[in-house]
Scaffold this motif. Structure first.
Motif, PDB file in Angstrom:
ATOM      1  N   ASP A  18      32.678  44.483  44.294  1.00 37.66           N
ATOM      2  CA  ASP A  18      33.168  43.501  43.147  1.00 37.66           C
ATOM      3  C   ASP A  18      32.725  43.822  41.605  1.00 37.66           C
ATOM      4  N   TYR A  19      31.516  44.237  41.568  1.00 36.65           N
ATOM      5  CA  TYR A  19      30.984  44.697  40.218  1.00 36.65           C
ATOM      6  C   TYR A  19      32.143  45.801  39.559  1.00 36.65           C
ATOM      7  N   LEU A  20      32.316  46.750  40.301  1.00 38.16           N
ATOM      8  CA  LEU A  20      33.287  47.937  39.950  1.00 38.16           C
ATOM      9  C   LEU A  20      34.578  47.539  39.793  1.00 38.16           C
ATOM     10  N   ARG A  21      35.061  46.602  40.363  1.00 38.76           N
ATOM     11  CA  ARG A  21      36.411  46.116  40.106  1.00 38.76           C
ATOM     12  C   ARG A  21      36.304  45.097  38.852  1.00 38.76           C
ATOM     13  N   ARG A  22      35.166  44.686  38.501  1.00 39.64           N
ATOM     14  CA  ARG A  22      35.160  44.077  37.189  1.00 39.64           C
ATOM     15  C   ARG A  22      34.796  44.959  35.974  1.00 39.64           C
ATOM     16  N   ARG A  23      34.392  46.035  36.171  1.00 41.46           N
ATOM     17  CA  ARG A  23      33.862  46.917  35.021  1.00 41.46           C
ATOM     18  C   ARG A  23      34.965  47.252  34.124  1.00 41.46           C
ATOM     19  N   ILE A  24      34.862  46.799  32.931  1.00 44.84           N
ATOM     20  CA  ILE A  24      35.833  47.111  31.959  1.00 44.84           C
ATOM     21  C   ILE A  24      35.423  47.605  30.407  1.00 44.84           C
TER      22      ILE A  24
END
Length: 432
Positions: free
Chosen positions: A6-12
């Motif tokens: 989830d963290y990696l998907r939201r990292r921007i």
């Protein structure tokens, strides 16, 4: 899916986070050291792409690029409290101001009386359970997290993971921006002889076992520095700073004699040094909570012997305190002063101290005045005032008549102004 996925998907990237905003949005940013520098720099860089976006915050410490009168129709600061970065814009009129008790800001947000479409906040790294800590500024920001369409966190390994009601789960987050620069630090202010004298008066009236609320500024810190001979003090405050940490390390603050949340220090934001931020990390004796918990007069007053120490700029002879404006010109804001004055007044054995030097501008102006300067915003009312302290002594006003108040305040004014204050009090029919 794991929390890490989830963290990696939201990292921007910070600049991409600005694409989560819409024209007309209000972005809520926490107090002081919890403001996210990369996100606010990105907002500044892309501000001309936006229209009518507001940034609501107490006490900004960095003057980001969007503090710009020429582009305020794109991104405009809305202050809950003015600081060095926002004061000039507030005085010029292109930064707006929301008057409110600090304790009531979360309720205003939850009840849609003040908007919160997005949150930009500094946060600790995510733990193994998927939680981030908004440890440097739980304040009103936790309420905004519950309302916002887009919560964007700037995670930084230099931000502590604190205990308390300051945690945000990855499932609540729309974007995560990573940074690693040092968290902004604010050192202890310079303490001069006037501040020391005021601090000595107040410290002498603080008993062992008292619970402290310490406001921001030189005089409250001067009080802290003179408490090293006390025993078993407790902390229930809004701001956690280096002075309080020093008392903990000296064994003066133990929180053992608190009768509300014994054994725990309670605060809503932190402002200090790198050492303070390390001290906060997973410290079992400290909890960071939203401001409607820390500053609620009903809850805070459950501590017996609650001592509130806050500063002001001007006090009139009836006991009104002007702590946030110079006449009608804004200077700071309401903050938590009134919250904790009312808390101490409710507390069994509590004392609320309003502290100020007796003069300003090189001893040419008295800070104790017949009436507040026209237009001054009253912060602590005549009905709430308790102790007023200058370098010349202590005046207890609570329960006193108007005449007795005027006489007590004149007695702690600078001697060079006492005669003219007495004459003014006579014209006002406060004294014979």
């Amino acid at each position: 899916m794991s929390h890490q996925d989830d963290y990696l998907r939201r990292r921007i990237a910070a600049h991409d986070a600005i694409s989560l905003l819409k024209d007309g949005d209000t972005i809520v940013v926490p107090t002081g050291s919890a403001e996210p520098p990369r996100l606010l720099d990105a907002l500044s860089d892309r501000r001309r792409e936006l229209r009518d976006v507001k940034v609501s915050q107490i006490l900004p410490l960095r003057k980001a690029g969007y503090f710009d009168a020429e582009t305020c129709e794109h991104v405009r600061h809305v202050a809950y409290f003015f600081g060095g970065a926002s004061r000039a814009g507030g005085q010029a009129g292109w930064i707006d101001y929301v008057p409110a008790y600090f304790s009531e800001l979360p309720q205003l947000i939850r009840n849609d009386l003040t908007p919160a479409d997005a949150v930009f906040s500094l946060a600790s790294p995510m733990d193994s359970h998927g939680y981030f800590a908004l440890s440097l500024g739980a304040d009103y920001t936790m309420a905004a997290v519950g309302k916002a369409r887009a919560v964007v966190l700037e995670t930084n390994p230099n931000v502590p993971f604190a205990n308390g009601a300051c945690h945000v789960h990855i499932s609540q987050v729309a974007g995560v921006v990573e940074s690693d620069e040092p968290v902004i630090e604010v050192g202890l202010p310079t303490i001069g002889p006037v501040q020391q004298a005021i601090g000595k008066h107040v410290a002498a009236m603080i008993p062992d076992g008292a619970t402290l609320q310490i406001g921001y500024g030189g005089i409250p810190d001067a009080v802290v520095m003179q408490l090293t001979d006390k025993n078993d003090l407790g902390i229930h405050t809004e701001m956690l700073g280096d002075g309080i940490m020093t008392l903990v390390e000296a064994g003066v603050v133990t929180n053992r004699r608190k009768n509300y949340l014994p054994g725990k220090m309670i605060a809503t934001f932190a402002l200090g040094s790198k050492r303070l931020y390390r001290f906060m990390d997973r410290n079992p004796a400290l909890e960071m909570h939203p401001v409607d918990f820390t500053n609620d007069p009903y809850l805070a007053s459950r501590n017996d012997n609650l001592i509130a120490i806050n500063s002001t700029m001007q006090v009139d002879l009836i006991g009104q305190c002007g702590s946030e404006s110079l006449g009608f010109t804004p200077y700071s804001g309401t903050g938590g002063q009134a919250d904790f004055v009312r808390s101490a007044n409710r507390s069994n054995g509590g004392k609320a101290f309003i502290v100020l030097p007796s003069t300003a501008k090189g001893d040419t102006l008295s800070r104790i005045v017949p009436t507040l300067t026209a237009g001054t915003h009253v912060t602590t009312s005549k009905n709430d005032i308790d102790f007023v302290v200058t370098e010349y002594g202590v005046a207890r006003l609570r329960g006193k008549s108007a005449k007795a108040r005027a006489q007590a305040l004149i007695a702690i004014a600078n001697p060079k102004f006492r005669d003219e204050l007495t004459e003014a009090a006579g014209r006002m029919r406060l004294v014979p």
